[in-house]
Motif scaffolding. Structure first.
Motif, PDB file in Angstrom:
ATOM      1  N   VAL A   5       0.833  -1.204   0.000  1.00  0.00           N
ATOM      2  CA  VAL A   5       0.000   0.000   0.000  1.00  0.00           C
ATOM      3  C   VAL A   5       0.866   1.253   0.000  1.00  0.00           C
ATOM      4  N   GLN A  40       1.821   1.653  -3.549  1.00  0.00           N
ATOM      5  CA  GLN A  40       0.662   2.143  -4.285  1.00  0.00           C
ATOM      6  C   GLN A  40       0.463   3.639  -4.057  1.00  0.00           C
ATOM      7  N   GLY A  98       0.658   6.372  -6.920  1.00  0.00           N
ATOM      8  CA  GLY A  98      -0.620   6.988  -7.244  1.00  0.00           C
ATOM      9  C   GLY A  98      -0.684   8.457  -6.889  1.00  0.00           C
ATOM     10  N   THR A 102      -6.224  -7.046 -10.464  1.00  0.00           N
ATOM     11  CA  THR A 102      -4.953  -7.169  -9.753  1.00  0.00           C
ATOM     12  C   THR A 102      -4.428  -8.594  -9.797  1.00  0.00           C
ATOM     13  N   GLY A 155       1.737  -3.588  -5.376  1.00  0.00           N
ATOM     14  CA  GLY A 155       1.819  -2.132  -5.344  1.00  0.00           C
ATOM     15  C   GLY A 155       1.620  -1.504  -6.707  1.00  0.00           C
ATOM     16  N   GLU A 167      -2.140  -1.533  -8.256  1.00  0.00           N
ATOM     17  CA  GLU A 167      -3.270  -0.812  -7.650  1.00  0.00           C
ATOM     18  C   GLU A 167      -3.080   0.700  -7.575  1.00  0.00           C
ATOM     19  N   TRP A 168      -2.030   1.255  -8.192  1.00  0.00           N
ATOM     20  CA  TRP A 168      -1.806   2.700  -8.066  1.00  0.00           C
ATOM     21  C   TRP A 168      -2.915   3.577  -8.669  1.00  0.00           C
ATOM     22  N   GLN A 176      -6.014   3.647  -8.238  1.00  0.00           N
ATOM     23  CA  GLN A 176      -7.021   4.018  -7.239  1.00  0.00           C
ATOM     24  C   GLN A 176      -6.645   5.345  -6.577  1.00  0.00           C
ATOM     25  N   TYR A 177      -5.370   5.473  -6.230  1.00  0.00           N
ATOM     26  CA  TYR A 177      -4.887   6.720  -5.632  1.00  0.00           C
ATOM     27  C   TYR A 177      -4.817   7.838  -6.668  1.00  0.00           C
ATOM     28  N   SER A 201      -6.377   4.060   1.720  1.00  0.00           N
ATOM     29  CA  SER A 201      -5.284   3.261   2.272  1.00  0.00           C
ATOM     30  C   SER A 201      -5.805   2.171   3.191  1.00  0.00           C
ATOM     31  N   GLN A 230      -7.277  -0.494   1.023  1.00  0.00           N
ATOM     32  CA  GLN A 230      -6.262  -1.137   0.200  1.00  0.00           C
ATOM     33  C   GLN A 230      -5.363  -2.077   1.000  1.00  0.00           C
ATOM     34  N   ALA A 280      -4.747  -5.742  -0.194  1.00  0.00           N
ATOM     35  CA  ALA A 280      -3.392  -6.263  -0.418  1.00  0.00           C
ATOM     36  C   ALA A 280      -3.171  -7.557   0.347  1.00  0.00           C
TER      37      ALA A 280
END
Length: 314
Positions: free
Chosen positions: A111, A114, A118, A148, A181, A184-185, A187-188, A235, A238, A242
């Motif tokens: 995270v 990520q 992100g 993912t 990591g 999923e970037w 999303q941020y 976070s 996530q 994760a």
């Protein structure tokens, strides 16, 4: 101006906690219980070397003749193994403590990666705009079109084939953190970009430009602090995602090896023994995983409700 902004931001968060978050937390038994359970699991896993009666990483403390002992509340148990033993003769209580610590480590580090990717991409895309914004957001759209697990399975399978099982197992933690990591970037990035687009039109950003501050300082010192609320919510969720991703990949044989137990590899190693009667090898780590992910998600839901003024009723 930066000191004033920092002080204002700190006082704003202090007021928010005292007036909204603190009051809501104390009045929400689900949030209180969830935080207590999460803190208990985290502390127990961090203190695993001191609490665990056995070291699952030490071959000298493992005896194959002790394999598949049931928990102490089942007939045929050995009193020294509270939760029984797995198929390798490892004490399941000790292995769960070490495995939970490893799962939390992978989840938190993934995270963090990520968030770094992100937030950086979202800040640049939202502040600069134009073609760069379009390019970065199209990259995010492409990334979001793949799940993912699909990206992780392909990457880890190719990596394992390229480097061999021995090298892969040695660096499995780093491979898992990297792939979860990187996958999923977006999303941020999308959330931060939306916040930046709203914040950069405000007067304090214009004032910072007039004072001669560069784009990097404006983005990091002035715009980013005002984007922290959605980042905290993302976070929290996530971290749970994760941990689930790591457990799923380990269950499929593409994550942590049996010699480095995580919750996912423990569940995987005991799956073949469920129908032979040794249900505890999979069931007990499975319950720990479900409880851990559940309390994290409940804390994320509470935080989302409190930090969203449209949902929070006071």
């Amino acid at each position: 101006m930066s000191m004033t902004t920092t002080a204002t931001e700190a006082s704003r968060w202090s007021r928010m906690w005292n007036s909204n978050m603190g009051y809501s937390f104390r009045r929400n038994p689900v949030a209180v219980v969830s935080l207590a359970i999460f803190a208990f699991i985290t502390v127990m896993s961090l203190l695993a070397p001191l609490i665990a009666p056995f070291d699952p990483y030490d071959p000298a403390q493992i005896d194959i003749m002790n394999s598949e002992y049931p928990p102490v509340w089942v007939d045929g148990a050995d009193a020294q193994f509270m939760f029984g033993t797995d198929d390798q003769g490892r004490d399941l209580w000790s292995t769960i403590l070490y495995g939970t610590r490893l799962s939390l480590l992978i989840g938190l580090c993934a995270v963090a990666l990520q968030a770094f990717l992100g937030i950086s991409i979202g800040l640049i895309a939202g502040y600069v705009g134009g073609r760069l914004d379009s390019l970065l957001m199209r990259m995010a759209d492409i990334q979001l079109s793949f799940s993912t697990l699909m990206v992780a399975i392909i990457f880890l399978a190719v990596t394992q084939a390229m480097f061999g099982s021995e090298t892969f197992n040695q660096y499995a933690v780093y491979f898992l953190i990297a792939v979860i990591g990187v996958a999923e970037w977006p999303q941020y990035a999308r959330t931060v970009r939306a916040t930046v687009l709203a914040e950069k039109k405000k007067e304090y950003v214009d004032s910072a430009r007039v004072l001669g501050f560069g784009p990097l300082r404006i983005m990091v010192r002035h715009i980013l602090p005002n984007s922290l609320s959605p980042i905290f919510v993302i976070s929290t969720v996530q971290v749970a995602n994760a941990i689930i991703s790591e457990a799923s990949l380990s269950f499929l044989g593409l994550g942590m090896p049996p010699s480095q137990p995580s919750l996912g590899s423990l569940i995987s190693s005991g799956f073949d023994y469920i129908f032979s009667g040794s249900w505890w090898i999979t069931a007990i780590p499975g319950v720990v995983l479900v409880v851990l992910v559940l309390v994290i998600n409940l804390l994320g839901d509470w935080m989302r409700d409190v930090l969203n003024p449209k949902l929070y009723k006071g």
